[in-house]
Write an enzyme that holds these catalytic residues in place. Structure first.
Site, PDB file in Angstrom:
ATOM      1  CB  SER A 144      -0.861   0.014   1.270  1.00 53.88           C
ATOM      2  OG  SER A 144      -1.413   1.304   1.479  1.00 53.88           O
ATOM      3  CE1 TYR A 157      -3.632  -2.383   5.316  1.00 56.39           C
ATOM      4  CE2 TYR A 157      -3.510  -0.029   4.901  1.00 56.39           C
ATOM      5  CZ  TYR A 157      -3.686  -1.320   4.442  1.00 56.39           C
ATOM      6  OH  TYR A 157      -3.918  -1.550   3.102  1.00 56.39           O
TER       7      TYR A 157
HETATM    8  P1  NAP Z   1     -11.436  -6.224   0.169  1.00 55.05           P
HETATM    9  O1  NAP Z   1     -12.386  -6.077  -0.969  1.00 55.05           O
HETATM   10  O2  NAP Z   1     -11.952  -6.056   1.556  1.00 55.05           O
HETATM   11  O3  NAP Z   1     -10.715  -7.634   0.014  1.00 55.05           O
HETATM   12  C1  NAP Z   1      -9.990  -8.257   1.046  1.00 55.05           C
HETATM   13  C2  NAP Z   1      -9.869  -9.730   0.709  1.00 55.05           C
HETATM   14  O4  NAP Z   1      -9.125 -10.364   1.750  1.00 55.05           O
HETATM   15  C3  NAP Z   1     -11.230 -10.399   0.637  1.00 55.05           C
HETATM   16  O5  NAP Z   1     -11.260 -11.292  -0.451  1.00 55.05           O
HETATM   17  C4  NAP Z   1     -11.313 -11.173   1.944  1.00 55.05           C
HETATM   18  O6  NAP Z   1     -12.075 -12.351   1.735  1.00 55.05           O
HETATM   19  C5  NAP Z   1      -9.839 -11.509   2.174  1.00 55.05           C
HETATM   20  N1  NAP Z   1      -9.600 -11.794   3.594  1.00 55.05           N
HETATM   21  C6  NAP Z   1      -9.822 -10.975   4.646  1.00 55.05           C
HETATM   22  N2  NAP Z   1      -9.528 -11.621   5.791  1.00 55.05           N
HETATM   23  C7  NAP Z   1      -9.115 -12.861   5.438  1.00 55.05           C
HETATM   24  C8  NAP Z   1      -8.696 -14.005   6.154  1.00 55.05           C
HETATM   25  N3  NAP Z   1      -8.631 -14.001   7.509  1.00 55.05           N
HETATM   26  N4  NAP Z   1      -8.344 -15.117   5.484  1.00 55.05           N
HETATM   27  C9  NAP Z   1      -8.423 -15.150   4.127  1.00 55.05           C
HETATM   28  N5  NAP Z   1      -8.808 -14.106   3.386  1.00 55.05           N
HETATM   29  C10 NAP Z   1      -9.156 -12.976   4.027  1.00 55.05           C
HETATM   30  O7  NAP Z   1     -10.255  -5.163   0.037  1.00 55.05           O
HETATM   31  P2  NAP Z   1      -9.195  -4.898  -1.140  1.00 55.05           P
HETATM   32  O8  NAP Z   1      -9.069  -3.442  -1.255  1.00 55.05           O
HETATM   33  O9  NAP Z   1      -9.492  -5.706  -2.331  1.00 55.05           O
HETATM   34  O10 NAP Z   1      -7.865  -5.428  -0.411  1.00 55.05           O
HETATM   35  C11 NAP Z   1      -6.928  -6.266  -1.049  1.00 55.05           C
HETATM   36  C12 NAP Z   1      -5.520  -5.858  -0.642  1.00 55.05           C
HETATM   37  O11 NAP Z   1      -5.272  -4.539  -1.115  1.00 55.05           O
HETATM   38  C13 NAP Z   1      -5.286  -5.809   0.876  1.00 55.05           C
HETATM   39  O12 NAP Z   1      -4.012  -6.388   1.148  1.00 55.05           O
HETATM   40  C14 NAP Z   1      -5.255  -4.325   1.184  1.00 55.05           C
HETATM   41  O13 NAP Z   1      -4.449  -4.032   2.302  1.00 55.05           O
HETATM   42  C15 NAP Z   1      -4.646  -3.786  -0.096  1.00 55.05           C
HETATM   43  N6  NAP Z   1      -4.883  -2.364  -0.339  1.00 55.05           N
HETATM   44  C16 NAP Z   1      -6.144  -1.883  -0.487  1.00 55.05           C
HETATM   45  C17 NAP Z   1      -6.326  -0.521  -0.683  1.00 55.05           C
HETATM   46  C18 NAP Z   1      -7.690   0.086  -0.831  1.00 55.05           C
HETATM   47  O14 NAP Z   1      -7.806   1.319  -0.729  1.00 55.05           O
HETATM   48  N7  NAP Z   1      -8.717  -0.702  -1.088  1.00 55.05           N
HETATM   49  C19 NAP Z   1      -5.215   0.344  -0.757  1.00 55.05           C
HETATM   50  C20 NAP Z   1      -3.940  -0.196  -0.596  1.00 55.05           C
HETATM   51  C21 NAP Z   1      -3.780  -1.548  -0.404  1.00 55.05           C
HETATM   52  P3  NAP Z   1     -13.014 -13.090   2.817  1.00 55.05           P
HETATM   53  O15 NAP Z   1     -13.676 -12.033   3.634  1.00 55.05           O
HETATM   54  O16 NAP Z   1     -13.935 -13.892   1.946  1.00 55.05           O
HETATM   55  O17 NAP Z   1     -12.087 -13.961   3.604  1.00 55.05           O
END
Ligand code: NAP
Length: 266
Positions: A144, A157
């Site tokens: 991130s 985080y």
């Molecule tokens: P998201 O839509 O909330 O997706 C998170 C994913 O992680 C979901 O598929 C969730 O699936 C899975 N997950 C959560 N807890 C888990 C667990 N205990 N075991 C297995 N899977 C788990 O958010 P996203 O934005 O796509 O996030 C993906 C990545 O991008 C993350 O690493 C986040 O830190 C990073 N990121 C996001 C942003 C942003 O602004 N969105 C910015 C920078 C970085 P289940 O709930 O089905 O398990």
């Protein structure tokens, strides 16, 4: 590289049930990868797999797992160790928080570290030896921009994502010569469920700082195809990162010396 009929091997994507991970799954299938999708929500995984199978005709296997539960994590590690078809690991599963350290529940912070740091490390450690033996393979670690901006969100985080960046840089240092490609992706605010899970719906953010998830993933894949070690999709001038990284490297020779700097000695 665009869509192709020849298989690129299997990509294992964690956190594939929604957001960025679901988009990686869809894009990678279109590029010729078979898929292994990992997350907890089996209903969402099943719906995504059906969509991907019908549009791309690629193999999609589902491995439901809570990556903060040791038995589940070990099961995914075993698969990564034993399946030589796995050519790409996308270490994407992650959670964030927007609370201050003082207001945060320490068990939630602990779980965040287990997912963002421990699981990511163990999965990379599981897949890499086989890739080294095969002389090829790739790992994409989703970090991130808070890896570079620790004063923006929850500090645990930010720290977890700084770990992901440093870990990926170290993997590159160790593995590039062995034919393994690694990439750290540093998204800025991206329009996914991440924000509501972390406590602030994405609609509460200024729209000019929020990127659509599709645009973020497509840009990150362009960076991957260009063999970038660090991809910051929203950074307009790549030279800004190059200068930052050069300044870090310039510190190198002076970071460990036999004597303290003059300013610390009378
Ligand atoms: P998201 O839509 O909330 O997706 C998170 C994913 O992680 C979901 O598929 C969730 O699936 C899975 N997950 C959560 N807890 C888990 C667990 N205990 N075991 C297995 N899977 C788990 O958010 P996203 O934005 O796509 O996030 C993906 C990545 O991008 C993350 O690493 C986040 O830190 C990073 N990121 C996001 C942003 C942003 O602004 N969105 C910015 C920078 C970085 P289940 O709930 O089905 O398990």
């Amino acid at each position: 590289m665009s869509s192709t009929d020849t298989t690129q091997g299997t990509a294992l994507v964690t956190g594939a049930s929604s957001g960025i991970g679901a988009l990686y799954a869809e894009r990678l299938a279109r590029r010729g990868h078979d898929l292994i999708l990992v997350a907890r929500d089996m209903a969402k995984l099943t719906a995504l797999a059906e969509r991907i199978r019908s549009t791309t005709h690629r193999q999609v296997e589902l491995l439901p797992a809570d990556l903060t539960a040791k038995a589940d994590l070990l099961r995914i590690e075993k698969r990564l160790q034993s399946d030589p078809s796995i050519s790409l690991l996308v270490n994407n599963a992650g959670v964030g928080a927007t609370s201050t350290l003082v207001e945060s529940d320490v068990d939630s912070l602990d779980k965040m570290i287990q997912l963002n740091v421990t699981a990511l490390t163990r999965l990379a450690r599981a897949v890499v030896p086989g890739m080294v033996a095969r002389g090829k393979g790739a790992v994409i670690n989703i970090a991130s921009i808070v890896a570079l901006a620790p004063d923006v969100l929850n500090g645990t985080y930010s720290g977890s994502k700084a770990f992901v960046l440093a870990f990926t840089q170290s993997m590159h240092h160790e593995l590039a010569a062995k034919g393994i490609q690694v990439q750290a992706v540093l998204p800025g605010a991206t329009s996914t469920d991440f924000w509501s899970t972390a406590g602030v719906p994405v609609s509460h953010l200024p729209s000019e700082i929020v990127m659509k998830a599709e645009e973020m993933v497509d840009a990150a894949l362009v960076g991957f195809d260009r063999k970038e070690l660090v991809t910051i999709p929203s950074l307009p001038d790549a030279a800004d990162w190059d200068r930052f990284d050069a300044a870090r490297k310039a510190l190198g020779p002076n970071l460990s010396r036999a004597t303290a700097a003059a300013r610390y000695t009378a």
